[in-house]
Design an enzyme around this catalytic site. Sequence first.
Site, PDB file in Angstrom:
ATOM      1  N   THR A 101       1.037  -1.621  -0.104  1.00 54.94           N
ATOM      2  CA  THR A 101      -0.107   0.091   0.641  1.00 54.94           C
ATOM      3  C   THR A 101       0.855   1.625  -0.067  1.00 54.94           C
ATOM      4  O   THR A 101       2.128   1.321   0.320  1.00 54.94           O
ATOM      5  CB  THR A 101      -0.851  -0.210   1.032  1.00 54.94           C
ATOM      6  N   ASP A 102      -0.215   2.213  -0.019  1.00 55.33           N
ATOM      7  CA  ASP A 102       1.396   3.268  -0.697  1.00 55.33           C
ATOM      8  C   ASP A 102       0.925   4.057   1.104  1.00 55.33           C
ATOM      9  O   ASP A 102       1.839   5.105   1.034  1.00 55.33           O
ATOM     10  CB  ASP A 102       0.106   4.787  -1.473  1.00 55.33           C
ATOM     11  N   GLU A 103       0.499   3.889   1.722  1.00 54.88           N
ATOM     12  CA  GLU A 103       0.397   4.301   3.032  1.00 54.88           C
ATOM     13  C   GLU A 103       1.416   3.878   3.548  1.00 54.88           C
ATOM     14  O   GLU A 103       2.263   4.263   4.850  1.00 54.88           O
ATOM     15  CB  GLU A 103      -0.718   3.649   4.498  1.00 54.88           C
ATOM     16  N   TYR A 125      -2.619   0.131  10.567  1.00 55.34           N
ATOM     17  CA  TYR A 125      -2.466  -0.548   9.498  1.00 55.34           C
ATOM     18  C   TYR A 125      -1.120  -0.744   8.287  1.00 55.34           C
ATOM     19  O   TYR A 125      -0.747  -1.704   8.358  1.00 55.34           O
ATOM     20  CB  TYR A 125      -3.501   0.181   8.635  1.00 55.34           C
ATOM     21  N   LYS A 128       1.982  -2.869   7.265  1.00 50.70           N
ATOM     22  CA  LYS A 128       2.547  -3.216   6.122  1.00 50.70           C
ATOM     23  C   LYS A 128       4.237  -3.029   5.611  1.00 50.70           C
ATOM     24  O   LYS A 128       4.684  -3.810   4.954  1.00 50.70           O
ATOM     25  CB  LYS A 128       1.542  -2.752   4.992  1.00 50.70           C
TER      26      LYS A 128
HETATM   27  P1  TYD Z   1     -10.579   4.707   4.423  1.00 51.66           P
HETATM   28  O1  TYD Z   1     -11.632   4.584   3.237  1.00 51.66           O
HETATM   29  O2  TYD Z   1     -10.493   4.711   5.449  1.00 51.66           O
HETATM   30  O3  TYD Z   1      -9.192   4.467   3.381  1.00 51.66           O
HETATM   31  P2  TYD Z   1      -7.548   4.956   4.534  1.00 51.66           P
HETATM   32  O4  TYD Z   1      -7.658   5.195   5.300  1.00 51.66           O
HETATM   33  O5  TYD Z   1      -6.736   3.387   4.133  1.00 51.66           O
HETATM   34  O6  TYD Z   1      -7.276   6.091   3.504  1.00 51.66           O
HETATM   35  O7  TYD Z   1     -10.977   6.296   4.355  1.00 51.66           O
HETATM   36  C1  TYD Z   1     -10.305   7.091   3.458  1.00 51.66           C
HETATM   37  C2  TYD Z   1     -10.709   8.758   3.790  1.00 51.66           C
HETATM   38  O8  TYD Z   1     -11.686   8.952   4.394  1.00 51.66           O
HETATM   39  C3  TYD Z   1      -9.654   8.592   5.451  1.00 51.66           C
HETATM   40  O9  TYD Z   1      -9.022  10.181   4.851  1.00 51.66           O
HETATM   41  C4  TYD Z   1     -10.276   8.620   6.435  1.00 51.66           C
HETATM   42  C5  TYD Z   1     -11.564   9.078   5.720  1.00 51.66           C
HETATM   43  N1  TYD Z   1     -13.306   8.652   6.255  1.00 51.66           N
HETATM   44  C6  TYD Z   1     -14.069   9.651   6.480  1.00 51.66           C
HETATM   45  O10 TYD Z   1     -13.226  10.426   7.108  1.00 51.66           O
HETATM   46  N2  TYD Z   1     -15.023   8.952   7.568  1.00 51.66           N
HETATM   47  C7  TYD Z   1     -15.457   7.708   7.204  1.00 51.66           C
HETATM   48  O11 TYD Z   1     -16.066   7.128   7.899  1.00 51.66           O
HETATM   49  C8  TYD Z   1     -14.215   6.659   6.935  1.00 51.66           C
HETATM   50  C9  TYD Z   1     -14.237   5.975   6.761  1.00 51.66           C
HETATM   51  C10 TYD Z   1     -13.044   7.135   6.051  1.00 51.66           C
END
Ligand code: TYD
Length: 321
Positions: A101-103, A125, A128
């Site tokens: 992942t890019d994270e 997370y 990774k």
């Molecule tokens: P997510 O889909 O959980 O992916 P990641 O954390 O791996 O990027 O979240 C995408 C973005 O959306 C992230 O900046 C967090 C935000 N987010 C919200 O604002 N509300 C939510 O309920 C969720 C699940 C994520």
Amino acid sequence: MCCPRIRTTAFNLDRLTYAGNLENLKDIESSDRYEFIKGDICDRKLLESLEFDAILNFAAESHVDRSILDAAPFLKTNIAGTHNLLETARQRGCTLVHVSTDEVYGSAETGLFNEGSPLLPNSPYASKASSDLLVRAYVETHGVRAVITRCSNNYGPYQFPEKLIPLVILNAISGKPIPVYGDGMNVRDWIYVEDHCRAVDAVLHRGRPGEIYNVGARNEMPNIELIRLLLGKIAEQLGMSEDRLTGLITFVKDRQGHDRRYAIDPAKIEGELGWRPETAFEDGITRTIRWYIDNRKWWEGIISGEYMKYYDVQYGERLRG
Ligand code: TYD
């Protein structure tokens, strides 16, 4: 005597934890080139009992919010599980594509991350990142033929509704509040799931062992802009008022350690392997919304039981406060 034709068979080894769902693979379950095996990548004996010549490691705990609530399953599957796969690849001399992942790069304050950018993960997370380093060590020490891919945020049909895009779609359809963390200005870089799958296929067949490939679609967007775009399209598809849907947007307490921006440079996979994303974002989003509207049964089966318990822990207080 004629040679038997070589046919590729895919084993799908899956522990079927909370997000695993055999319904997602109904289309191929009767194929004689596909076999499902219920099992855990942490089970070395099981891995040793199987015959294969390449491993694609998609198995991971992947939701940042859950990693904040409890990091233990992340360390087990993402690190110990990857170690088992590496040992198996070493013994067999087989190829391993490790889907990451890019994270692992952390938050991109400016510019784009490339494959040489330092690993600065901010959430559990991003264990990774530990597994990526283990893969690198097995390449260097044992000569394992492993390749790492690092993708940006995936979206598309069948995505478990804890992730932002399906969560917004389902909450909009159901008239529930749409929780936006912080100021909604965190930026994510979105890729359609089938484009990601084609990238993994390209890396499996043409990737150079020991290399890392970023897989992104050059598609950055602040969360709030994405959510408004989604709601506009949902309103269009359902013939509803857009204002009613945007009224569901609820700014809530931010995620701890929330990375401000993810942005990766996919120039290497584009240049070396000739891969390109083929799905324009608006088309992918429209298709994804249609899929959730048409597949109510699929998600109604999911948003009960364990999922609602998680939802309450994750959002209950945030939405009440
Ligand atoms: P997510 O889909 O959980 O992916 P990641 O954390 O791996 O990027 O979240 C995408 C973005 O959306 C992230 O900046 C967090 C935000 N987010 C919200 O604002 N509300 C939510 O309920 C969720 C699940 C994520």
